[in-house]
Design a protein around this motif. Structure first.
Motif, mmCIF file in Angstrom:
data_model
loop_
_atom_site.group_PDB
_atom_site.id
_atom_site.type_symbol
_atom_site.label_atom_id
_atom_site.label_comp_id
_atom_site.label_asym_id
_atom_site.label_seq_id
_atom_site.Cartn_x
_atom_site.Cartn_y
_atom_site.Cartn_z
ATOM 1 N N GLY A 186 0.787 -1.229 0.000
ATOM 2 C CA GLY A 186 0.000 0.000 0.000
ATOM 3 C C GLY A 186 0.813 1.270 0.000
ATOM 4 O O GLY A 186 0.275 2.359 0.200
ATOM 5 N N LYS A 204 1.852 12.657 5.191
ATOM 6 C CA LYS A 204 0.891 11.635 5.594
ATOM 7 C C LYS A 204 1.611 10.372 6.068
ATOM 8 O O LYS A 204 1.260 9.789 7.109
ATOM 9 N N LEU A 228 1.621 8.406 9.762
ATOM 10 C CA LEU A 228 1.364 6.972 9.942
ATOM 11 C C LEU A 228 2.544 6.284 10.617
ATOM 12 O O LEU A 228 2.364 5.372 11.428
ATOM 13 N N THR A 286 2.344 6.390 14.278
ATOM 14 C CA THR A 286 1.084 5.890 14.841
ATOM 15 C C THR A 286 1.293 5.185 16.181
ATOM 16 O O THR A 286 2.206 4.379 16.340
ATOM 17 N N ARG A 297 -2.637 -3.970 9.509
ATOM 18 C CA ARG A 297 -2.491 -2.879 8.551
ATOM 19 C C ARG A 297 -3.850 -2.420 8.022
ATOM 20 O O ARG A 297 -4.123 -1.233 7.887
ATOM 21 N N GLU A 298 -4.719 -3.399 7.762
ATOM 22 C CA GLU A 298 -6.057 -3.090 7.244
ATOM 23 C C GLU A 298 -6.954 -2.517 8.332
ATOM 24 O O GLU A 298 -7.671 -1.533 8.104
ATOM 25 N N PHE A 327 -6.189 -0.891 11.112
ATOM 26 C CA PHE A 327 -5.800 0.411 11.656
ATOM 27 C C PHE A 327 -5.347 1.392 10.587
ATOM 28 O O PHE A 327 -4.782 2.444 10.906
ATOM 29 N N ASP A 328 -5.598 1.049 9.312
ATOM 30 C CA ASP A 328 -5.300 1.934 8.184
ATOM 31 C C ASP A 328 -3.840 2.384 8.189
ATOM 32 O O ASP A 328 -3.532 3.560 8.367
ATOM 33 N N LEU A 329 -2.942 1.430 7.981
ATOM 34 C CA LEU A 329 -1.500 1.703 7.982
ATOM 35 C C LEU A 329 -0.864 1.272 6.662
ATOM 36 O O LEU A 329 0.052 0.445 6.629
ATOM 37 N N PRO A 330 -1.331 1.820 5.515
ATOM 38 C CA PRO A 330 -0.766 1.397 4.232
ATOM 39 C C PRO A 330 0.679 1.870 4.064
ATOM 40 O O PRO A 330 1.015 3.012 4.371
#
Length: 455
Positions: free
Chosen positions: A333, A356, A360, A363, A430-431, A433-436
């Motif tokens: 990602g 961005k 991340l 995080t 990753r999916e 917690f939205d960590l692409p």
């Protein structure tokens, strides 16, 4: 108030050695071969308690216009325009040369405070050159040895005596040289890639000025060049690096040092821009550089340069994503931003992608959130049996950020839990917690059995 000192002189007089001496570290590449330094490098210097900024420059050379040497000289002259004090360095063993005389005349016209230093003057090696140096018309020469640290006290006295004059000239002419103090620590962004991908062109485009040499010649950049700037109110440090070729193709001591300098830069960067050349096919070396960035735990953004020369743009981006997902699933990602270093296309978008990814990369997830996710993830995909024993995952917590690193407590050690199951947990996290695109580290701690050993 600090001041800026520019070290100038013809090639191979020891400018980079003096730069390293003043900054207290081996920041610039040094070699006996003339012309190693090509760009202007800035560092924080301290001499006898006197703090100042110092600029290491390429050699001043009477070269034909349009050549690489000519472009290097122009950058050095720009450094003189930006500094408060000029330190002209000459070689005490070689004595005064016609080039020294030529550039001494040019320096006298710049109306800047000047210190003339005679280098390589350890012992009595430079006595004759010191006597000769008076005729350059740049004041009393200071005898030093940058390599051995001799004459630093005399150089300190010369700088102390000239500092107030330099700062006074700055105030009178309103030279915008002093930087306002930065309250937030700057985000450090490094641009890496293969030689001739356009790193220096993109570097200059982002800064809005010619700060590093560019040209059709591959491998122009040698030192990692760092420049402070701001983007949308955020302080940033941008680093241009030398091209990184396959180890087998690296030739000569200087290129080896330049590549090593680029690798060292990764260790201090927060975000790394891997620049690809859209006109060249993806190579194993691109994968190797991306893998190195991931190994160092840096946030990664991929920029595709010379985008205006690509016809089927959607197919190209799709091919990059497929290649990365296959060879580097650890950064699944990762953002891919098409740019043009020549025209500035999408440069702002690239920097926003860096901001961005930096967010991340920092995080932090609460223990409660982690364990609620973990319970669901284990229920969806039950851990396998290992030698007839069930893997029991009991608890999870975040150890650090930058990159996000997590500690998993289990009845088995990290080497006992299959890599495939660890990958499943990382991808699920990753999916969830939205960590692409962010490197995620998963460490496993084995719980001791309290009943082992007859307890």
């Amino acid at each position: 108030m600090t001041f800026t000192l520019a070290i100038i002189g013809r090639p191979n007089v020891g400018k980079s050695t003096l730069f390293n001496r003043l900054t207290g570290r081996r920041a610039a590449i040094v070699d006996d071969m003339p012309g190693v330094t090509r760009d202007v490098r800035r560092g924080k210097a301290n001499l006898g308690g006197l703090d100042f900024d110092v600029l290491d420059t390429a050699g001043l050379d009477e070269a034909k216009e349009g050549t690489l040497a000519s472009r290097m000289t122009e950058l050095s002259k720009q450094a003189v325009a930006q500094c408060d004090v000029v330190l002209m360095l000459m070689d005490g063993r070689a004595g005064i040369t016609p080039s020294d005389e030529h550039f001494a005349r040019w320096i006298r016209k710049q109306k800047k405070p000047v210190i003339l230093a005679v280098n390589k003057a350890e012992g009595r090696a430079g006595d004759h050159a010191i006597a000769e140096a008076h005729r350059l018309g740049l004041g009393e020469p200071v005898a030093i040895s940058a390599e051995h640290g001799e004459g630093m006290g005399e150089l300190f006295e010369a700088l102390s005596g000239i500092r107030d004059l330099a700062l006074g000239i700055r105030e009178e002419t309103d030279i915008p040289n002093a930087q306002s103090p930065i309250t937030n620590p700057p985000l450090q962004i490094a641009i890496v890639g293969r030689p001739n991908a356009g790193k220096s062109t993109l570097f200059n485009q982002i800064l809005g000025e010619e700060r590093t040499l560019t040209g059709p010649e591959a491998g122009i950049t040698r030192d990692a060049i760092m420049v402070d700037f701001t983007f949308e109110g955020r302080p940033l440090k941008l680093v241009d690096t030398a091209g990184m070729r396959k180890k087998a193709n690296v030739q000569g001591k200087v290129e080896k040092l330049a590549v090593a300098d680029s690798i060292d830069t990764l260790q201090f960067a927060h975000v790394v821009i891997l620049l690809l050349d859209a006109t060249q096919p993806l190579e194993k070396q691109d994968n190797a550089i991306a893998a190195l960035v991931e190994q160092e735990g840096r946030a990664l953004v991929i920029a595709v340069n010379k985008w205006d020369l690509i016809d089927d743009k959607m197919a190209y981006v799709k091919a990059i994503h497929q290649r990365l997902e296959k060879v580097l699933p650890q950064v699944k990602g990762v953002p891919v931003v098409p740019v043009s270093g020549l025209t500035g296309h999408n440069v702002d978008k690239l920097l926003r992608a860096c901001l961005k990814m930096y967010a991340l990369w920092n995080t932090e997830i609460s223990t409660g959130q982690l364990n609620r996710w973990l319970e669901a993830a284990v229920e969806i995909n039950t851990p396998p049996l290992i030698a007839g024993r069930r893997i029991k995952i009991r608890y999870m917590t975040q150890k650090t950020a930058r990159p996000p690193t997590f500690l998993l407590f289990s009845n088995m050690g990290e080497s006992e839990i299959p890599e495939s199951y660890q990958r499943y947990l990382v991808n699920s996290m990753r999916e969830a917690f939205d960590l692409p695109g962010v490197p995620i580290r998963l460490r496993v701690k084995k719980n001791k059995n309290p009943y082992a050993g007859g307890e």
